[in-house]
Design a protein around this motif. Structure first.
Motif, PDB file in Angstrom:
ATOM      1  N   UNK A   1       0.794  -1.216   0.000  1.00 12.11           N
ATOM      2  CA  UNK A   1       0.000   0.000   0.000  1.00 12.11           C
ATOM      3  C   UNK A   1       0.824   1.262   0.000  1.00 12.11           C
ATOM      4  N   UNK A   2       2.144   1.126   0.027  1.00  8.95           N
ATOM      5  CA  UNK A   2       2.945   2.332   0.062  1.00  8.95           C
ATOM      6  C   UNK A   2       3.192   2.894  -1.328  1.00  8.95           C
TER       7      UNK A   2
ATOM      8  N   UNK B   1       0.305  13.305  -3.351  1.00  5.09           N
ATOM      9  CA  UNK B   1       0.913  12.059  -2.868  1.00  5.09           C
ATOM     10  C   UNK B   1       0.022  10.861  -3.151  1.00  5.09           C
ATOM     11  N   UNK B   2      -1.270  11.047  -2.884  1.00  8.75           N
ATOM     12  CA  UNK B   2      -2.186   9.935  -3.150  1.00  8.75           C
ATOM     13  C   UNK B   2      -2.186   9.576  -4.621  1.00  8.75           C
TER      14      UNK B   2
ATOM     15  N   UNK C   1       5.013   1.853  -3.778  1.00  7.16           N
ATOM     16  CA  UNK C   1       6.271   1.615  -4.481  1.00  7.16           C
ATOM     17  C   UNK C   1       6.085   0.383  -5.361  1.00  7.16           C
TER      18      UNK C   1
ATOM     19  N   UNK D   1       1.218   7.919  -5.542  1.00  2.45           N
ATOM     20  CA  UNK D   1       1.693   6.724  -4.849  1.00  2.45           C
ATOM     21  C   UNK D   1       0.644   5.650  -4.669  1.00  2.45           C
ATOM     22  N   UNK D   2      -0.623   5.925  -4.997  1.00  4.31           N
ATOM     23  CA  UNK D   2      -1.643   4.894  -4.867  1.00  4.31           C
ATOM     24  C   UNK D   2      -1.710   4.121  -6.188  1.00  4.31           C
TER      25      UNK D   2
END
Lengths: 226, 1066
Positions: free
Chosen positions: B426-427, B514-515, B429, B518-519
């Motif tokens: 979930x991070x 960010x969401x 990467x 990165x999601x």
């Protein structure tokens, strides 16, 4: 005698209605003095988390009142509660509560962004906080890349970022091994003493209980002693 | 994973599964509706197309000659072969027997007249009884009915007897005794259907070509129609039989039609075998196979287009389900991790997912059956499709159920895929391995798209025999590849946003950035939006491109706004009739095959045609887009000759006065005239002795009628010969001088430079005749003086030609590009043209992509007047007009009917043809399917957005609660979600528009083919309809916002302290 940091009077909280109603809190009253580290102790389901949520404004009681730093929490509207949590109260959750897509530094920076700190100042403070909790070399790591203890230390650093007056920690060592838990507890104790903040920590941990200035026991939604 | 567990989990996650089911149902319903368009829709389209096809394109004719003594037997045998060939279709036959030509009683002058009998078994269906009754068989003299003109010219009344002499044809026709018949009725032939008659239903002709090589021309009358079967049963005297079979195609299946086509293709051989015992000669003329082939080809092209829609829709639905599958897997990640930790094997997890998918597939397929039927019924009931004859309810078919079952299973199978892979961390990467695999897949897909595009572009322009796999798959691959590559932009933008977030003081927008960056699920939602927007915008652009191309093709095929064939050789008054019916600008047109040098046809067997039209009015008449902004007036400016001023023919007789020296000459004059519309006609007169006396001319047109209307004399052709050929020594060269004056009443002299010429005679010195016009008391006089050779070789009459314009040095022509390339011709080149029997010199004035009315075929374009003059100059004075074109026509829609009422059937308008190409029953299904795709793309985009935001609702509830716990206001959290969604939506829709636009520019023109699958002429231009596209994009953006904003608001409200107790799930 100085005004208590936290004053809880006759608080009650019930979930559900009718035969299915659960009385999570019943007529709970206690106070916490400024700079005190209070351990909230009780079995699972005794009402510890509910009491902490009520104190911190995350939940509203059905009865009674709560004052934190002279402000009646139970009378605040949503915006007031937001300001309370932003400026006065800080949380440390059992499950760490970090935003999984943010790095350690970004997680710690969230409260500082809420205050609109300049970027340079924010980054400096974040660095200091992470050094404080011993994670200066883990700024870019994300929660999924850190151990439980590291995550909890990041959570503590985040909680301290807003310079709160009251630190609420809900079983901060619940997901950690004993050694790591001890380190985290010691950190909380050190921070409380160093920053002069007040802390309420719900815990099963006898070490934390031993580190606390006072123990408040909760059973079946009532205080056993305050 | 027990069924109980699956059932309970499904119940608990009913909302999520319902959304997934909705996506499967949408995708499956789209597939099912496309399947119905390809089956039931195609069947109805075929029936509607065949219903509206002219009867002559559906009938089969057997022509029998050399019938001997048993024409009835041969006819019956042929009828049996024809019925067998067309089986299992019910067939209606019509038999038309014609006798040999016979002598009628001579006229009052003693001149011969010809007549013939006919046996027509459906006479009441092809003629209207004018007087009397239809003939019936009886014991007395045979009864006949005759056309009204026949009765009028022969002076026949009801009850009169008429005797037709013995057969004048070569022997071998059996008993051909004279026939005395009683006239019992007269009739008027109905328009059309009399092509089997010797005189075409006219009842009379002044010049029936008769005898060996048609060298004799005599007046002919008829037919004298006997009672049905009476001529056949007589046993002899039948010259030919035409047997016409009209199959009933209503309700015929594709298999029935295929059998009929095969039967007809074998019919000639079968007929020859059946008639092998006698000398009967047979010929089968079948239009039905070509018609059915054309219908099948058009349906294949339309089917290819519908398949493209189905495939794109399937890809969209699969993408939406892929997104749904990842969201479901993400939702169940903890659960699956727990099960794995508790000992569940991967196979068990996959089996559980497969079982759940199978249930979804079954439910979706069951729901999709009635939904597909309803959607098809609604679609078929829309005005365009209903007008095309496609409306009506449909019933489930095996093809529909099979398509839905397979489609639902495949779509539901997409849900199983995430179960085969571990959930991503979930991070946000991504693993290096995953990135490499994805990059490789992108490269492969891009390569496939490039290859597909190049193959599509290089596709030969040939007629298609079935569904074209390249035409079907290449667009889908290109769209998919475009969407996949465009998606690469999203992480770039997200990274930029990330960097910007790091430098920001605030929380809301950086949180959104960010969401977004990165999601992993954000990419899935973005891809669905990109692909859906690309498909929808491409669909809208393709529709516009395709419709525009049909209009342009119609313009190029008709050549003008309206084109009508000239029904007979008698052109007198036709121009006036056309003008009265149509108005606007009209021009006579001559279209005929020509030979370039020795080349008559191009390599593919297409005959080169010459189109001659009045280029003075090119701007009003000629239609069809030319590339590079050129216009028809500009390119045809070099074709228009200088105007020639003739002598207007007024009231009063035209008088010919001539004198000769050397010997007495006679001259047969033919006046070349033009009507007001410019159509060239010739008026003949009886020969005149050049004795110095004025001879009024009794002018007649080709139909033997006196001239009418406003006519202008533009030429005089004198066929000069010796009055007494016996007095001429054929071995002694003898020249005679003559002077001829043609008095034209009502004409005025003008500046026209009349010229005269006569063909040179070998061995004789050339002599230039002279011509001049001078005023006369009642008009003008055209005088010509010449010296003609009437003795010695060569024998025969001499033609003296006098024209109002000098003979041209060459005929300026425009060549079509393919003809110019085949002939190696360039502007300025001179070409040898054979126009009929006339040899002309063509001068290449330019090269055009195509000649109006001859798109895709080799052709030449010339000016009508220039052609008339060129042909006249070489002695060809035959009627020149084969049709009429009209432009700037008021009330164009009603013009064909008005022309038909005026006796000029068969008119075609560019607008009408365009409507047929766009909205004909065999074509309309394509755009209906595309419209369906656009709607489905929008629905799937919104459904995907709803899924994605709903997943965010549940996945971020805990996170939201925690952030609220940190003091982040609810509004800020909602704002971050809206900002994230807005960024994803706007970027994805923008990228999708880019991919759709690129596909519209590159692929849509290649997908736009003719109804036969060939490359259209002119080539399609990509269209981007800004209003429709803007509306579509706005709709998508607003729709997605309408889904996301409420969810964001709910997210903030729902995140409560309860979620703080949970670890990552609701």
């Amino acid at each position: 005698m100085s005004e208590p940091m936290v004053e809880v009077v006759g608080v009650g909280r019930t979930y559900g209605t009718g035969h299915g109603a659960v009385h999570a809190l019943q007529d709970v009253s206690f106070t916490v003095a400024p700079g005190e580290l209070v351990a909230l102790v009780g079995r699972s389901g005794s009402g510890k988390t509910t009491l902490l949520n009520v104190v911190g404004g995350l939940d509203r009681p059905d009865a009674g009142s709560v004052h934190v730093a002279g402000t009646e929490v139970t009378a605040l509207d949503d915006d007031g509660l937001v300001r309370l949590r932003r400026d006065v109260v800080a949380y440390v959750f059992q499950t760490f509560g970090l935003v999984p897509v943010l790095s350690a530094a970004e997680n710690v920076g969230v409260p500082l962004r809420l205050r609109g700190l300049p970027v340079a100042e924010r980054e400096h403070r974040v660095q200091l906080l992470l050094e404080l909790v011993g994670l200066a070399g883990h700024t870019e790591q994300r929660p999924g890349e850190m151990s439980g203890g590291q995550q909890q230390r990041v959570a503590i650093a985040r909680a301290l970022a807003g310079s709160p007056q009251l630190l609420i920690a809900d079983e901060p060592t619940g997901q950690l091994d004993s050694e790591t838990g001890l380190a985290v507890m010691a950190l909380i104790r050190a921070v409380v003493e160093a920053e002069g903040m007040t802390a309420i920590v719900s815990t099963h941990d006898p070490v934390m209980i031993g580190l606390a200035d006072r123990v408040v026991r909760v059973a079946d939604g009532r205080l056993v002693d305050a | 994973m027990t069924p109980t567990f699956l059932a309970r989990r499904g119940w608990t996650q009913a909302g999520l599964l319902a959304a997934v089911l909705a996506v499967v149902v949408v995708g499956t319903t789209l597939l099912g509706t496309c399947a119905l368009l390809l089956t039931t829709g195609q069947d109805r389209a075929r029936e509607a197309a065949l219903r509206s096809t002219p009867a002559e394109q559906l009938t089969t004719e057997v022509r029998l000659t050399r019938l001997g003594n048993d024409p009835a037997g041969a006819t019956a045998t042929a009828a049996g072969v024809l019925r067998d060939a067309l089986a299992p279709l019910p067939v209606t036959t019509s038999t038309w027997a014609t006798s040999s030509v016979r002598d009628l009683p001579a006229d009052a002058s003693g001149d011969r007249r010809l007549g013939y009998l006919a046996d027509i078994d459906d006479l009441p269906d092809v003629a209207g009884l004018a007087d009397g009754r239809w003939p019936v068989a009886g014991t007395g003299p045979p009864e006949v009915a005759v056309p009204v003109p026949t009765a009028a010219r022969l002076g026949l009344a009801l009850g009169d007897r008429v005797t037709l002499g013995p057969s004048l044809e070569p022997t071998g026709l059996g008993d051909t005794s004279p026939v005395t018949a009683v006239v019992v009725g007269t009739f008027t032939p109905a328009t059309g259907g009399w092509s089997r008659d010797l005189l075409g239903g006219a009842g009379y002709t002044a010049r029936f070509e008769f005898g060996v090589f048609g060298g004799v021309q005599l007046p002919a009358f008829g037919p004298f129609v006997v009672a049905p079967h009476q001529l056949l049963d007589a046993g002899g005297g039948v010259d030919r039989v035409s047997l016409l079979a009209a199959p009933d195609l209503g309700g015929a299946s594709a298999a029935d039609l295929a059998d009929a086509r095969a039967g007809l293709e074998a019919a000639p051989a079968q007929l020859r075998a059946a008639l092998a015992g006698n000398d009967v000669s047979s010929r089968v003329v079948a239009e039905l196979p070509a018609t059915l082939t054309s219908v099948a080809a058009t349906q294949a092209v339309t089917g290819s287009g519908v398949l493209v829609v189905a495939l794109v829709g399937f890809a969209l639905a699969g993408t939406a389900l892929g997104l749904a599958g990842r969201l479901v897997a993400g939702r169940r990640a903890a659960e699956l991790a727990l099960l794995t930790a508790r000992g569940a094997r991967r196979g068990q997890l996959v089996a559980g997912a497969a079982a759940e998918g199978a249930v979804l597939a079954v439910v979706a397929a069951m729901a999709a059956v009635p939904l597909s039927l309803l959607l098809f019924r609604w679609l078929a009931g829309l005005p365009r499709l209903a007008d095309a004859g496609l409306s009506g309810a449909a019933a489930p078919t095996p093809a529909l159920v099979g398509t839905l079952a397979v489609g639902a299973l495949l779509l539901a199978g997409v849900l199983v895929v995430p179960a085969l892979r571990p959930a991503e961390a979930g991070d946000g990467r991504r693993s290096t391995r995953g990135l490499v695999i994805r990059s490789g897949a992108d490269v492969v897909l891009a390569a496939l798209a490039v290859v597909g595009f190049l193959q599509l572009r290089g596709r030969p322009a040939t007629e298609t025999a079935g569904v074209d796999p390249l035409l079907t798959t290449a667009p889908v691959v290109c769209l998919l590849a475009g969407a996949v590559l465009a998606l690469r932009v999203v992480p770039l933008v997200a990274r930029l946003a990330e960097r910007s977030a790091g430098r920001s003081r605030r929380l809301v927008l950086p949180l959104a950035a960010w969401e977004l960056a990165r999601r992993p699920h954000a990419t899935g939602a973005a891809f669905l939006l990109v692909l859906a927007t690309a498909a929808a915008t491409f669909g809208v652009a393709f529709t516009s491109t395709w419709r525009s191309s049909q209009t342009e093709q119609a313009d190029a095929r008709v050549g003008s706004a309206l084109a009508v064939p000239a029904p007979t050789d008698d052109l007198t008054g036709q121009g006036a009739a056309v003008r009265a019916a149509v108005g606007g600008t009209i021009s006579p047109v001559d279209v005929r095959p020509v030979a370039l040098g020795t080349a008559v046809r191009t390599a593919d067997g297409t005959a080169t045609q010459l189109v001659a039209v009045d280029t003075r009015h090119a701007s009003e008449l000629l239609r069809g887009r030319l590339p590079d902004g050129r216009s028809w007036p500009a390119v045809t400016s070099g074709l228009t000759p200088k105007p020639a001023v003739g002598l207007a023919l007024g009231a009063g007789p035209v008088v010919l006065t001539g004198a000769s020296a050397g010997t007495v000459l006679i001259a047969r004059p033919t006046l070349l005239v033009e009507d007001v519309e410019g159509s060239r006609l010739s008026l003949d007169a009886e020969p005149v002795v050049l004795d110095g006396a004025p001879h009024p001319l009794s002018l007649q047109d080709a139909d033997g009628q006196p001239p009418s209307g406003e006519l202008t004399v533009v030429g005089l052709d004198l066929e000069v010969s010796a009055a007494d050929p016996d007095a001429i020594d054929p071995e002694t060269a003898l020249d005679a001088r003559l002077q001829v004056a043609l008095g034209v009443p009502g004409a005025t002299t003008s500046d026209a430079r009349w010229t005269a010429r006569q063909p040179p005679v070998e061995g004789r010195p050339p002599v230039e005749p002279s011509a001049a016009v001078s005023p006369a008391p009642d008009g003008a006089v055209l005088t010509t003086t010449a010296q003609v050779a009437v003795g010695g070789l060569p024998l025969g009459p001499v033609h003296l030609l006098v024209t109002a314009a000098p003979p041209p040095s060459g005929l300026p022509v425009l060549l079509s590009a393919d003809l110019a390339a085949a002939a190696g011709a360039e502007p300025g080149d001179r070409l040898a043209l054979l126009v009929g029997s006339a040899s002309l010199v063509g001068v290449v004035a330019g090269v055009v992509p195509y000649v109006p009315s001859l798109p895709g075929a080799p052709g030449l374009l010339a000016d009508y007047q220039a052609l008339a003059r060129a042909l006249t100059a070489v002695g060809n004075t035959d009627p020149l007009t084969t049709g009429w074109w009209a432009g700037d026509v008021p009330d164009l829609a009603g013009a064909p009917a008005r022309l038909a009422d005026a006796g000029l059937p068969g008119a075609v308008t560019a607008v009408g043809l365009g409507d047929q190409l766009r909205d004909g029953p065999l074509r309309v299904g394509l755009l209906a399917a595309v419209a369906l795709l656009v709607a489905a793309a929008g629905a799937l985009a919104l459904t995907g957005t709803a899924l994605h935001t709903a997943a965010a609702l549940s996945a971020r509830a805990v996170e939201t609660a925690r952030l609220q716990g940190l003091g982040v206001p609810r509004r800020a959290l909602a704002g971050a979600l809206v900002a994230e969604h807005t960024a994803v939506t706007t970027l994805s829709v923008g990228l999708g528009v880019g991919v759709g636009a690129l596909a519209a520019w590159l692929v849509a023109p290649l997908m736009t083919v003719t109804e036969r699958g060939t490359t259209p002429v002119p080539g399609p231009l990509p269209h981007w309809p800004w209003p429709a596209e803007s509306l579509l994009v706005a709709g998508l953006l607003v729709g997605c916002a309408a889904v996301a904003v409420p969810v964001a608001a709910v997210l903030g409200r729902r995140a409560t302290a309860t979620h703080l107790r949970l670890d990552g799930g609701a």
